[in-house]
Design an enzyme around this catalytic site. Sequence first.
Site, PDB file in Angstrom:
ATOM      1  N   ARG A  84      -6.166  12.465  -3.515  1.00 37.73           N
ATOM      2  CA  ARG A  84      -5.653  11.098  -3.603  1.00 37.73           C
ATOM      3  C   ARG A  84      -5.545  10.671  -5.058  1.00 37.73           C
ATOM      4  NH1 ARG A  84      -5.280  12.343   0.842  1.00 37.73           N
ATOM      5  NH2 ARG A  84      -5.745  11.243   2.783  1.00 37.73           N
TER       6      ARG A  84
ATOM      7  N   SER B 293       0.832  -1.202   0.000  1.00 37.84           N
ATOM      8  CA  SER B 293       0.000   0.000   0.000  1.00 37.84           C
ATOM      9  C   SER B 293       0.863   1.246   0.000  1.00 37.84           C
ATOM     10  CB  SER B 293      -0.858  -0.003   1.267  1.00 37.84           C
ATOM     11  OG  SER B 293      -1.434   1.263   1.488  1.00 37.84           O
TER      12      SER B 293
ATOM     13  N   TYR C 280      -1.525  -0.851  10.871  1.00 39.39           N
ATOM     14  CA  TYR C 280      -1.813  -1.406   9.544  1.00 39.39           C
ATOM     15  C   TYR C 280      -0.645  -1.126   8.590  1.00 39.39           C
ATOM     16  CZ  TYR C 280      -3.410  -1.183   4.731  1.00 39.39           C
ATOM     17  OH  TYR C 280      -3.493  -1.304   3.378  1.00 39.39           O
TER      18      TYR C 280
ATOM     19  N   LYS D 286       2.301  -3.701   6.778  1.00 39.59           N
ATOM     20  CA  LYS D 286       2.646  -3.789   5.344  1.00 39.59           C
ATOM     21  C   LYS D 286       4.150  -3.579   5.145  1.00 39.59           C
ATOM     22  CE  LYS D 286      -1.384  -4.491   3.370  1.00 39.59           C
ATOM     23  NZ  LYS D 286      -1.660  -5.773   2.709  1.00 39.59           N
TER      24      LYS D 286
HETATM   25  N1  UFG Z   1     -12.978  10.833   3.021  1.00 35.77           N
HETATM   26  C1  UFG Z   1     -14.028  11.646   3.399  1.00 35.77           C
HETATM   27  N2  UFG Z   1     -15.148  11.070   3.935  1.00 35.77           N
HETATM   28  C2  UFG Z   1     -15.276   9.728   4.099  1.00 35.77           C
HETATM   29  C3  UFG Z   1     -14.185   8.889   3.712  1.00 35.77           C
HETATM   30  C4  UFG Z   1     -13.052   9.481   3.179  1.00 35.77           C
HETATM   31  O1  UFG Z   1     -13.962  12.871   3.262  1.00 35.77           O
HETATM   32  O2  UFG Z   1     -16.300   9.261   4.599  1.00 35.77           O
HETATM   33  C5  UFG Z   1     -11.779  11.439   2.424  1.00 35.77           C
HETATM   34  C6  UFG Z   1     -10.502  11.214   3.210  1.00 35.77           C
HETATM   35  O3  UFG Z   1     -10.320  12.191   4.194  1.00 35.77           O
HETATM   36  C7  UFG Z   1      -9.453  11.270   2.093  1.00 35.77           C
HETATM   37  C8  UFG Z   1     -10.186  10.688   0.895  1.00 35.77           C
HETATM   38  O4  UFG Z   1     -11.575  10.822   1.178  1.00 35.77           O
HETATM   39  O5  UFG Z   1      -9.111  12.584   1.807  1.00 35.77           O
HETATM   40  C9  UFG Z   1      -9.890   9.221   0.659  1.00 35.77           C
HETATM   41  O6  UFG Z   1     -10.152   8.487   1.847  1.00 35.77           O
HETATM   42  P1  UFG Z   1     -10.198   6.894   1.858  1.00 35.77           P
HETATM   43  O7  UFG Z   1     -10.516   6.460   3.252  1.00 35.77           O
HETATM   44  O8  UFG Z   1     -11.063   6.394   0.750  1.00 35.77           O
HETATM   45  O9  UFG Z   1      -8.720   6.501   1.460  1.00 35.77           O
HETATM   46  P2  UFG Z   1      -7.364   6.837   2.224  1.00 35.77           P
HETATM   47  O10 UFG Z   1      -6.508   7.540   1.236  1.00 35.77           O
HETATM   48  O11 UFG Z   1      -7.526   7.463   3.529  1.00 35.77           O
HETATM   49  O12 UFG Z   1      -6.910   5.345   2.552  1.00 35.77           O
HETATM   50  C10 UFG Z   1      -6.312   4.561   1.594  1.00 35.77           C
HETATM   51  C11 UFG Z   1      -6.511   3.079   1.925  1.00 35.77           C
HETATM   52  C12 UFG Z   1      -5.816   2.708   3.185  1.00 35.77           C
HETATM   53  C13 UFG Z   1      -4.403   3.223   3.181  1.00 35.77           C
HETATM   54  C14 UFG Z   1      -4.367   4.686   2.881  1.00 35.77           C
HETATM   55  C15 UFG Z   1      -3.002   5.271   2.807  1.00 35.77           C
HETATM   56  O13 UFG Z   1      -7.895   2.782   2.045  1.00 35.77           O
HETATM   57  O14 UFG Z   1      -5.807   1.304   3.267  1.00 35.77           O
HETATM   58  O15 UFG Z   1      -4.960   4.885   1.614  1.00 35.77           O
HETATM   59  O16 UFG Z   1      -2.333   4.773   1.722  1.00 35.77           O
HETATM   60  F1  UFG Z   1      -3.838   3.026   4.392  1.00 35.77           F
END
Ligand code: UFG
Length: 347
Positions: A238, A128, A152, A156
Site C-alpha cells: 500500500r 478514497s 463504502y 464515495k
Molecule cells: N492488514 C493486515 N492485518 C491487519 C490489518 C491490515 O495484514 O490487521 C493488511 C491488509 O491486508 C493490507 C494492509 O495491511 O494489505 C493495509 O490494510 P488497511 O486495512 O490498513 O488498509 P486498506 O488498504 O485495506 O484500506 C484502506 C482504507 C479503506 C479503503 C481502502 C482502499 O482504510 O478505507 O484503503 O482504498 F477502502
Amino acid sequence: MSEATKILVTGGAGYIGSHLVVALAEQGFDPVILDDFSNSRPQIRDRLQRILGRELQVVAGDVNDRHTLHALFAGSDFAAVAHLAGRKAVAESARQPLSYYRANVGGTLALCEAMAEFGVRHLLFSSSATVYGESAAMPLREDAPLRATNPYGRSKLMVEQMLADLAVAQRPADKLWRIAALRYFNPVGAHPSGEIGEDPLGEPENLAPYIAQVAVGRRQRLRVFGNQYPTADGTGVRDYIHVMDLVEGHVAALRYLLSEGGAGYFVWNLGTGCGASVLEVIAAFERASGRPVPYVIDAPRPGDVASCWADPRRAQRDLGWRARRTLDEMMRDVWRWQAAHPGGLGS
Ligand code: UFG
C-alpha cells in the site's frame, strides 16, 4: 479580533479531521469543527486547544441534520467546507449499506444543499483510493477506471459523481462551485506532539493502529492477511502517507480553490507514489519503537487487492504539494502517540 478565513471541517474530531484542523490553524485559517462523535471522542477539543494554544469552536451535530447545518451557516461566514464526516469501515458497509448511503451520500447532499442556500461554494471532499477498485495498472492515475467493490467505496464514488454534476450545473445568477475530490491512499502517523493520533473505537480495522496496539500490549498479536500475493515478499503493498503530509495536501488544495477563479471540479490523488508491504511496515515500526510486533500469517482478507499505490504527479503539478515524510517518520509518530496514550484519547 481574529479576521482569519473561517473553514467548516465536518468530521473535524476524527483522525484525519483533527490533524486537518491543526494544519489549517497553523496556516492562518480559522477552522470550525462539526462532528457527531459517533467515531470520535469529545476529549479531542482539549487536545487540539493545547496544541494550538487557543479556543476552538466545536459543534456536536450530524451533517445530515438540516437544522444543525442551517444554524451553523446562518451564524458564521464560511469561505469553504472540508467535508470529512462519514463512515469508513469496508466490512461494516456490506452489512449496513443503507446506513452508509445515508451517512456518506445523504450527508453530502444535505451539506451541499445548505452550502447552496448560504452561498458557500468551495468544497474539499474526502474521497478514497478505494474508488479505483481492482485496477491492474500501478501507479494509479486520476484517470484510471473507477469501479468500487463494496458499499463504502460506492458511496464515495456516488458522491464524486454528484459533485462533478454540481460543478458543471451553473445558473448565471449562481456563484461558481469549486470542488475538489481528494483521493486518500493509506493515511498513517500522528501529529509530532503525540497529543492526537488515530484512536479507533473497538478493534482496529487498519494496519498501523493494530500494530501500535500490539506493541503496547492491548492486543496479543497482529494477523497478517495473506503472504502469497504477487509482491516482493508476498504481503499486501500500500501507499502509506503521513497524515501531516495528507492534511498539508488539503491546505494546498484549499488555497487553490480559493485563489483561482471560475467553476471547477478537480480530482487529486494524495499519496506518496511509493508502496510498502505489510512486513516492511512491521519492520519500520519495530525500528521506530524498539518493541517486537508478534504476528501470525492468516488468510487473505476478502476484497483486499495485492498492491495499490498512487501516481501523485497531478497534485505536485497543480498544487505544488508533495508528501515528504518517510515510512520511518510515520511509524515514529504512531509510536510517540500510542506510547504516550496507550488507551487512546481517553488515557
Ligand atoms: N492488514 C493486515 N492485518 C491487519 C490489518 C491490515 O495484514 O490487521 C493488511 C491488509 O491486508 C493490507 C494492509 O495491511 O494489505 C493495509 O490494510 P488497511 O486495512 O490498513 O488498509 P486498506 O488498504 O485495506 O484500506 C484502506 C482504507 C479503506 C479503503 C481502502 C482502499 O482504510 O478505507 O484503503 O482504498 F477502502
